[in-house]
Scaffold this motif. Structure first.
Motif, PDB file in Angstrom:
ATOM      1  N   SER B  23       0.819  -1.219   0.000  1.00  0.00           N
ATOM      2  CA  SER B  23       0.000   0.000   0.000  1.00  0.00           C
ATOM      3  C   SER B  23       0.847   1.260   0.000  1.00  0.00           C
ATOM      4  O   SER B  23       0.350   2.345  -0.322  1.00  0.00           O
ATOM      5  N   GLY B  24       2.112   1.132   0.398  1.00  0.00           N
ATOM      6  CA  GLY B  24       2.962   2.316   0.496  1.00  0.00           C
ATOM      7  C   GLY B  24       2.589   3.205   1.669  1.00  0.00           C
ATOM      8  O   GLY B  24       2.834   4.418   1.640  1.00  0.00           O
ATOM      9  N   ARG B  91      10.749   4.895   0.619  1.00  0.00           N
ATOM     10  CA  ARG B  91      12.047   4.247   0.825  1.00  0.00           C
ATOM     11  C   ARG B  91      13.098   5.023   0.049  1.00  0.00           C
ATOM     12  O   ARG B  91      13.048   5.099  -1.168  1.00  0.00           O
ATOM     13  N   ALA B  92      14.040   5.594   0.794  1.00  0.00           N
ATOM     14  CA  ALA B  92      15.095   6.368   0.154  1.00  0.00           C
ATOM     15  C   ALA B  92      16.064   5.432  -0.567  1.00  0.00           C
ATOM     16  O   ALA B  92      16.201   4.261  -0.206  1.00  0.00           O
ATOM     17  N   ALA B  93      16.702   5.931  -1.599  1.00  0.00           N
ATOM     18  CA  ALA B  93      17.698   5.155  -2.342  1.00  0.00           C
ATOM     19  C   ALA B  93      19.030   5.892  -2.297  1.00  0.00           C
ATOM     20  O   ALA B  93      19.076   7.120  -2.182  1.00  0.00           O
ATOM     21  N   SER B 152      13.249  11.111  15.520  1.00  0.00           N
ATOM     22  CA  SER B 152      14.419  11.086  14.633  1.00  0.00           C
ATOM     23  C   SER B 152      14.104  10.349  13.334  1.00  0.00           C
ATOM     24  O   SER B 152      14.734  10.618  12.302  1.00  0.00           O
ATOM     25  N   PHE B 153      13.122   9.456  13.368  1.00  0.00           N
ATOM     26  CA  PHE B 153      12.648   8.776  12.161  1.00  0.00           C
ATOM     27  C   PHE B 153      12.391   9.772  11.030  1.00  0.00           C
ATOM     28  O   PHE B 153      12.676   9.501   9.867  1.00  0.00           O
ATOM     29  N   ALA B 154      11.842  10.932  11.362  1.00  0.00           N
ATOM     30  CA  ALA B 154      11.464  11.908  10.334  1.00  0.00           C
ATOM     31  C   ALA B 154      12.625  12.819   9.943  1.00  0.00           C
ATOM     32  O   ALA B 154      12.509  13.589   8.991  1.00  0.00           O
ATOM     33  N   ARG B 155      13.740  12.748  10.670  1.00  0.00           N
ATOM     34  CA  ARG B 155      14.868  13.651  10.390  1.00  0.00           C
ATOM     35  C   ARG B 155      16.059  12.955   9.771  1.00  0.00           C
ATOM     36  O   ARG B 155      16.853  13.585   9.056  1.00  0.00           O
ATOM     37  N   VAL B 156      16.238  11.655  10.083  1.00  0.00           N
ATOM     38  CA  VAL B 156      17.451  10.955   9.633  1.00  0.00           C
ATOM     39  C   VAL B 156      17.217  10.329   8.269  1.00  0.00           C
ATOM     40  O   VAL B 156      16.162   9.735   8.025  1.00  0.00           O
ATOM     41  N   ARG B 157      18.164  10.458   7.389  1.00  0.00           N
ATOM     42  CA  ARG B 157      18.102   9.781   6.091  1.00  0.00           C
ATOM     43  C   ARG B 157      18.441   8.314   6.336  1.00  0.00           C
ATOM     44  O   ARG B 157      19.575   7.981   6.692  1.00  0.00           O
ATOM     45  N   ALA B 158      17.468   7.434   6.172  1.00  0.00           N
ATOM     46  CA  ALA B 158      17.664   6.011   6.471  1.00  0.00           C
ATOM     47  C   ALA B 158      17.327   5.188   5.237  1.00  0.00           C
ATOM     48  O   ALA B 158      16.298   5.416   4.599  1.00  0.00           O
ATOM     49  N   ILE B 159      18.216   4.267   4.907  1.00  0.00           N
ATOM     50  CA  ILE B 159      18.106   3.510   3.660  1.00  0.00           C
ATOM     51  C   ILE B 159      18.305   2.029   3.954  1.00  0.00           C
ATOM     52  O   ILE B 159      19.329   1.633   4.514  1.00  0.00           O
ATOM     53  N   THR B 160      17.337   1.216   3.571  1.00  0.00           N
ATOM     54  CA  THR B 160      17.471  -0.235   3.698  1.00  0.00           C
ATOM     55  C   THR B 160      18.113  -0.759   2.424  1.00  0.00           C
ATOM     56  O   THR B 160      17.598  -0.521   1.319  1.00  0.00           O
TER      57      THR B 160
END
Lengths: 246, 246
Positions: B23-24, B91-93, B152-160
């Motif tokens: 669903s995103g 999802r960031a790349a 911090s979830f909304a501030r840190v650039r996190a990439i799986t």
């Protein structure tokens, strides 16, 4: 011989602090934590195990074999393990003058049991002489604290006590009382020390006013980014590591 | 207008990663975390609130008012809160070459969502450029991770992403890949750095063999006492603080 209803009730009741205090007993479950406590020589009074665990104990009391149905009734968890141990609750007391010697980690109002366990573990890692817990911190003998400590529960000298008089005594004996806050001297400027108290307050409120009044030096961990605070155990780890810098 | 059965099912399904991916969307609940995400400008798609919360939102989508019974049905928790937000899962790349610049925290197989949230928070505190998560780490969009990150979830650039190729690219670009282990150079001898990767493995197993092979320097936190290991976030905090030593 099956467990009696009274035995089952007694073991189940130990999930509550008041019953632990009255009986002088606490419960831990699972092969990992029971193994850690046996390995660390903890004072275990009783051991209950299903056939699946039989033979797993090399030391300590002989396990009383129970059925899986019995284990499900005495377990404190929805998913019972194959082993449940009952330990003797021994509350350590401070000795006169001891607080001025060695490194002390003082936890003020740390209510999350996982955090308290993690803090016991890092005090163990850094060879602290003792951990003090304010009476409103998580109970040392709750399963969550013991589990999160990964066996350090059985190695660290931990004392639940009113912090303010204890910290005043430490300061009077010459041990600096270091408080962590958003302002203060940089932790990077903190010299290693053999005698000191590190005070960690709750993440939301910090140390209580009475405890704050005993702090002789405020330490800060310089912030670069956007977080409002650090996890209590993370902050404690950084300060404790600085005190142990070779 | 009451929620339809289909709406309730859709919101409840978001507790599972596969439904979030399809669903995103993801869900967070509670005034604290919803407030943190709104304050951080997170991309919220929907907001559900009981009358008790009405007026609590200063920004973001207007809340759809639901009854307490409806909230109990859409909540992912046994004890529902007065507000539930649906965010857009982005999802960031990785961008080409970015890994050689700035500080990166790489989490290899950190499955405890509380630990992942705490690690995001410390990466935020120390101003890290990004956090990489191996595909077998806790899902970034699970409520437990988001809650533990304290905004911090909304501030840190996190990439799986698969870590090994990413870390090889970082090393090829000149950023040291620092692994934490029981043996290595003392963290106290680690010089501050503007570009580096800090690799944190699971507490039990450490980094995977493929990730270990990319490490260019092993770092240890000298142990004084008896604990077998430090909590992953505590160890990460000590190494990250050393890299940010002024």
């Amino acid at each position: 011989m099956p467990l009696t209803k009274a035995e089952i009730t007694r073991l189940r009741d130990l999930r509550e602090k008041k019953h632990r205090e009255v009986s002088g007993l606490f419960v831990v479950e699972g092969p990992k934590v029971v193994g850690e406590l046996l390995a660390a020589g903890a004072d275990l009074a009783e051991l209950y195990a299903t056939e699946a665990w039989r033979g797993g104990a090399k030391t300590g009391p002989l396990p009383r074999i129970v059925t899986e149905a019995e284990m499900a009734r005495i377990s404190h968890y929805p998913t019972p393990s194959e082993v449940l141990a009952v330990g003797r609750l021994r509350r350590a007391a401070l000795e006169s003058g001891e607080l001025a010697r060695g490194l002390t980690l003082a936890l003020d109002g740390i209510q999350d049991p996982g955090n308290v366990g993690t803090l016991l573990r890092l005090a163990d890692w850094f060879g602290f002489a003792r951990v003090l817990l304010s009476p409103d911190s998580a109970d040392l003998f709750s399963q969550k604290v013991i589990n999160a400590s990964m066996g350090s529960f059985a190695r660290v000298r931990a004392i639940t006590t009113e912090l303010a008089p204890a910290l005043r005594e430490a300061a009077a004996g010459g041990a600096p009382v270091l408080g962590c806050d958003l302002a203060g001297d940089s932790v990077h400027a903190l010299a290693p020390a053999a005698d000191a108290v590190v005070v960690i307050g709750s993440e939301g409120r910090g140390p209580s006013p009475a405890v704050r009044a005993t702090v002789t030096r405020w330490i800060t961990i310089p912030r670069v980014g956007g977080a409002e605070s650090l996890n209590a155990a993370v902050a404690a780890g950084i300060v404790c590591a600085a005190l142990r810098r070779a």
